[in-house]
Design a protein around this motif. Structure first.
Motif, PDB file in Angstrom:
ATOM      1  N   PRO A   1       0.843  -1.262  -0.099  1.00  0.00           N
ATOM      2  CA  PRO A   1       0.083  -0.147   0.004  1.00  0.00           C
ATOM      3  C   PRO A   1       0.790   1.179  -0.061  1.00  0.00           C
ATOM      4  CG  PRO A   1      -0.963  -1.708   1.543  1.00  0.00           C
ATOM      5  CD  PRO A   1       0.356  -2.156   1.052  1.00  0.00           C
ATOM      6  N   LEU A   2       1.913   1.166   0.586  1.00  0.00           N
ATOM      7  CA  LEU A   2       2.749   2.400   0.742  1.00  0.00           C
ATOM      8  C   LEU A   2       3.587   2.625  -0.515  1.00  0.00           C
ATOM      9  CD1 LEU A   2       3.948   4.795   2.429  1.00  0.00           C
ATOM     10  CD2 LEU A   2       5.842   3.358   3.029  1.00  0.00           C
ATOM     11  N   ARG A   3       3.945   1.382  -1.025  1.00  0.00           N
ATOM     12  CA  ARG A   3       4.548   1.840  -2.610  1.00  0.00           C
ATOM     13  C   ARG A   3       3.418   2.134  -3.551  1.00  0.00           C
ATOM     14  NH1 ARG A   3       5.123  -1.921  -7.300  1.00  0.00           N
ATOM     15  NH2 ARG A   3       6.817  -0.844  -8.713  1.00  0.00           N
ATOM     16  N   LEU A   4       2.182   1.783  -3.585  1.00  0.00           N
ATOM     17  CA  LEU A   4       1.219   2.328  -4.550  1.00  0.00           C
ATOM     18  C   LEU A   4       1.028   3.701  -4.319  1.00  0.00           C
ATOM     19  CD1 LEU A   4      -0.986  -0.877  -4.567  1.00  0.00           C
ATOM     20  CD2 LEU A   4       0.604  -0.412  -6.231  1.00  0.00           C
ATOM     21  N   VAL A   5       0.772   4.183  -3.150  1.00  0.00           N
ATOM     22  CA  VAL A   5       0.411   5.697  -2.934  1.00  0.00           C
ATOM     23  C   VAL A   5       1.589   6.259  -3.129  1.00  0.00           C
ATOM     24  CG1 VAL A   5       1.149   5.639  -0.381  1.00  0.00           C
ATOM     25  CG2 VAL A   5      -0.977   7.080  -1.292  1.00  0.00           C
ATOM     26  N   THR A   6       2.691   6.017  -2.993  1.00  0.00           N
ATOM     27  CA  THR A   6       3.905   6.711  -3.432  1.00  0.00           C
ATOM     28  C   THR A   6       3.919   6.905  -4.847  1.00  0.00           C
ATOM     29  OG1 THR A   6       5.149   5.888  -1.528  1.00  0.00           O
ATOM     30  CG2 THR A   6       6.595   7.075  -3.190  1.00  0.00           C
ATOM     31  N   LEU A   7       3.795   6.071  -5.651  1.00  0.00           N
ATOM     32  CA  LEU A   7       3.720   6.143  -7.157  1.00  0.00           C
ATOM     33  C   LEU A   7       2.504   6.835  -7.646  1.00  0.00           C
ATOM     34  CD1 LEU A   7       4.618   2.396  -8.000  1.00  0.00           C
ATOM     35  CD2 LEU A   7       6.059   4.221  -7.954  1.00  0.00           C
ATOM     36  N   GLU A   8       1.278   6.838  -7.091  1.00  0.00           N
ATOM     37  CA  GLU A   8       0.426   7.800  -7.110  1.00  0.00           C
ATOM     38  C   GLU A   8       0.466   9.073  -7.122  1.00  0.00           C
ATOM     39  OE1 GLU A   8      -3.548   8.387  -4.637  1.00  0.00           O
ATOM     40  OE2 GLU A   8      -3.607   6.455  -5.393  1.00  0.00           O
ATOM     41  N   VAL A   9       1.398   9.348  -5.941  1.00  0.00           N
ATOM     42  CA  VAL A   9       1.585  10.759  -5.652  1.00  0.00           C
ATOM     43  C   VAL A   9       2.527  11.558  -6.591  1.00  0.00           C
ATOM     44  CG1 VAL A   9       2.828  12.228  -4.004  1.00  0.00           C
ATOM     45  CG2 VAL A   9       1.061  10.872  -3.044  1.00  0.00           C
ATOM     46  N   GLU A  10       3.655  10.414  -7.016  1.00  0.00           N
ATOM     47  CA  GLU A  10       4.500  10.668  -8.082  1.00  0.00           C
ATOM     48  C   GLU A  10       3.972  11.048  -9.333  1.00  0.00           C
ATOM     49  OE1 GLU A  10       7.466  11.078 -11.079  1.00  0.00           O
ATOM     50  OE2 GLU A  10       5.953   9.367 -11.088  1.00  0.00           O
ATOM     51  N   ALA A  11       2.831  10.239  -9.662  1.00  0.00           N
ATOM     52  CA  ALA A  11       2.221  10.383 -11.048  1.00  0.00           C
ATOM     53  C   ALA A  11       1.203  11.801 -11.047  1.00  0.00           C
ATOM     54  CB  ALA A  11       1.188   9.134 -11.532  1.00  0.00           C
ATOM     55  N   HIS A  12       0.546  11.954  -9.799  1.00  0.00           N
ATOM     56  CA  HIS A  12      -0.071  13.235  -9.677  1.00  0.00           C
ATOM     57  C   HIS A  12       0.724  14.528  -9.922  1.00  0.00           C
ATOM     58  CE1 HIS A  12      -3.234  15.945  -8.023  1.00  0.00           C
ATOM     59  NE2 HIS A  12      -2.402  16.426  -7.047  1.00  0.00           N
ATOM     60  N   VAL A  13       1.720  14.504  -9.104  1.00  0.00           N
ATOM     61  CA  VAL A  13       2.453  15.675  -9.090  1.00  0.00           C
ATOM     62  C   VAL A  13       3.229  15.910 -10.686  1.00  0.00           C
ATOM     63  CG1 VAL A  13       4.607  16.859  -8.216  1.00  0.00           C
ATOM     64  CG2 VAL A  13       2.850  15.714  -6.585  1.00  0.00           C
ATOM     65  N   GLY A  14       3.705  14.574 -11.192  1.00  0.00           N
ATOM     66  CA  GLY A  14       4.133  14.814 -12.569  1.00  0.00           C
ATOM     67  C   GLY A  14       3.386  15.459 -13.478  1.00  0.00           C
ATOM     68  N   ALA A  15       2.024  15.014 -13.320  1.00  0.00           N
ATOM     69  CA  ALA A  15       1.126  15.509 -14.247  1.00  0.00           C
ATOM     70  C   ALA A  15       1.021  16.962 -14.308  1.00  0.00           C
ATOM     71  CB  ALA A  15      -0.264  14.859 -14.049  1.00  0.00           C
ATOM     72  N   ASP A  16       1.437  17.642 -13.211  1.00  0.00           N
ATOM     73  CA  ASP A  16       1.493  18.938 -13.242  1.00  0.00           C
ATOM     74  C   ASP A  16       2.964  19.653 -13.638  1.00  0.00           C
ATOM     75  OD1 ASP A  16      -0.904  19.216 -12.046  1.00  0.00           O
ATOM     76  OD2 ASP A  16      -0.300  19.232 -10.165  1.00  0.00           O
ATOM     77  N   GLY A  17       3.734  18.792 -14.318  1.00  0.00           N
ATOM     78  CA  GLY A  17       4.981  19.365 -14.733  1.00  0.00           C
ATOM     79  C   GLY A  17       6.146  19.712 -13.880  1.00  0.00           C
ATOM     80  N   TRP A  18       7.145  20.441 -14.322  1.00  0.00           N
ATOM     81  CA  TRP A  18       8.239  20.778 -13.385  1.00  0.00           C
ATOM     82  C   TRP A  18       8.302  22.085 -12.749  1.00  0.00           C
ATOM     83  CZ3 TRP A  18      11.816  17.268 -11.891  1.00  0.00           C
ATOM     84  CH2 TRP A  18      11.842  16.000 -12.319  1.00  0.00           C
ATOM     85  N   ASP A  19       9.226  22.365 -11.835  1.00  0.00           N
ATOM     86  CA  ASP A  19       9.240  23.792 -11.402  1.00  0.00           C
ATOM     87  C   ASP A  19       7.986  23.966 -10.324  1.00  0.00           C
ATOM     88  OD1 ASP A  19      11.520  24.615 -12.717  1.00  0.00           O
ATOM     89  OD2 ASP A  19      10.376  24.895 -14.695  1.00  0.00           O
ATOM     90  N   GLN A  20       7.658  23.104  -9.458  1.00  0.00           N
ATOM     91  CA  GLN A  20       6.537  23.336  -8.626  1.00  0.00           C
ATOM     92  C   GLN A  20       7.193  23.344  -7.057  1.00  0.00           C
ATOM     93  OE1 GLN A  20       3.629  20.285  -8.834  1.00  0.00           O
ATOM     94  NE2 GLN A  20       4.446  19.530 -10.692  1.00  0.00           N
ATOM     95  N   PRO A  21       6.594  23.932  -6.208  1.00  0.00           N
ATOM     96  CA  PRO A  21       6.800  24.083  -4.944  1.00  0.00           C
ATOM     97  C   PRO A  21       6.882  22.654  -4.113  1.00  0.00           C
ATOM     98  CG  PRO A  21       4.639  24.986  -5.190  1.00  0.00           C
ATOM     99  CD  PRO A  21       5.244  24.582  -6.370  1.00  0.00           C
TER     100      PRO A  21
END
Length: 181
Positions: free
Chosen positions: A16-36
């Motif tokens: 479950p922890l790995r899956l939520v980590t990958l979900e968060v990475e995909a979510h943030v990645g969809a917003d592109g780079w140069d984020q806070p």
């Protein structure tokens, strides 16, 4: 700053922890780079549905597919402070089983670190000017029981693979874990 390495060739288990980590990475990645920096509370999905029945329909598929999974809840962060500084003052309520953070950083290969200055301002300048620097997005997640997972993605090349493992960014993981104790 360097990252730890994972030597295992076998696929990582879908915890479950790995899956939520990958979900968060995909979510943030969809917003592109140069984020806070971004911070997330990790709450067991079943507990969230029990506490907030109005979310049951929206989380039904997630709960059905991963009954022991987590739902990430993004926290608002002030823009005038560094994440590490904020983490020093955060404590989570018992309903939060874990937390995750996402930051973008410049990283150097380990062999470049020996020649870096000790002065913090000079260090920032040296890393920014170093020809072997790489921009990366770091995702770190921990739970109260000490479970850890992390992911690192380089900005270049555009199709850079996602590196992941339980201890790729030990310093950030340690900071996060202290917020849970």
């Amino acid at each position: 700053m360097s990252i730890g390495t994972e030597s295992a060739k076998e696929p990582l288990p879908s915890t479950p922890l790995r899956l939520v980590t990958l979900e968060v990475e995909a979510h943030v990645g969809a917003d592109g780079w140069d984020q806070p920096a971004r911070l997330y509370a990790l709450v067991p999905t079943a507990d969230l549905v029990e506490a907030e029945p109005s979310l049951a329909e929206r989380l039904a598929t997630q709960l059905e597919n991963h009954p022991d999974g987590f739902t990430s809840i993004e926290q608002e962060l002030p823009s005038d402070r560094h994440l590490e500084e904020l983490l020093a003052g955060i404590t989570w309520p018992e309903t939060v089983a874990g937390c995750a953070a996402v930051v973008e950083r410049l990283m150097l290969p380990p062999e470049a670190e020996d020649d870096l200055p000790d002065d913090p301002d000079a260090l920032v300048e040296a890393v920014a000017a170093h020809p072997d620097r790489r921009e990366v997005r770091l995702v770190a997640a921990v739970t109260r029981d000490g479970s850890r997972h992390s992911a690192v993605r380089a900005r270049e090349p555009e199709d850079a693979p996602l590196l992941e493992g339980p201890d790729l960014v030990p310093g950030l993981l340690d900071h996060l874990f202290r917020t849970l104790s």
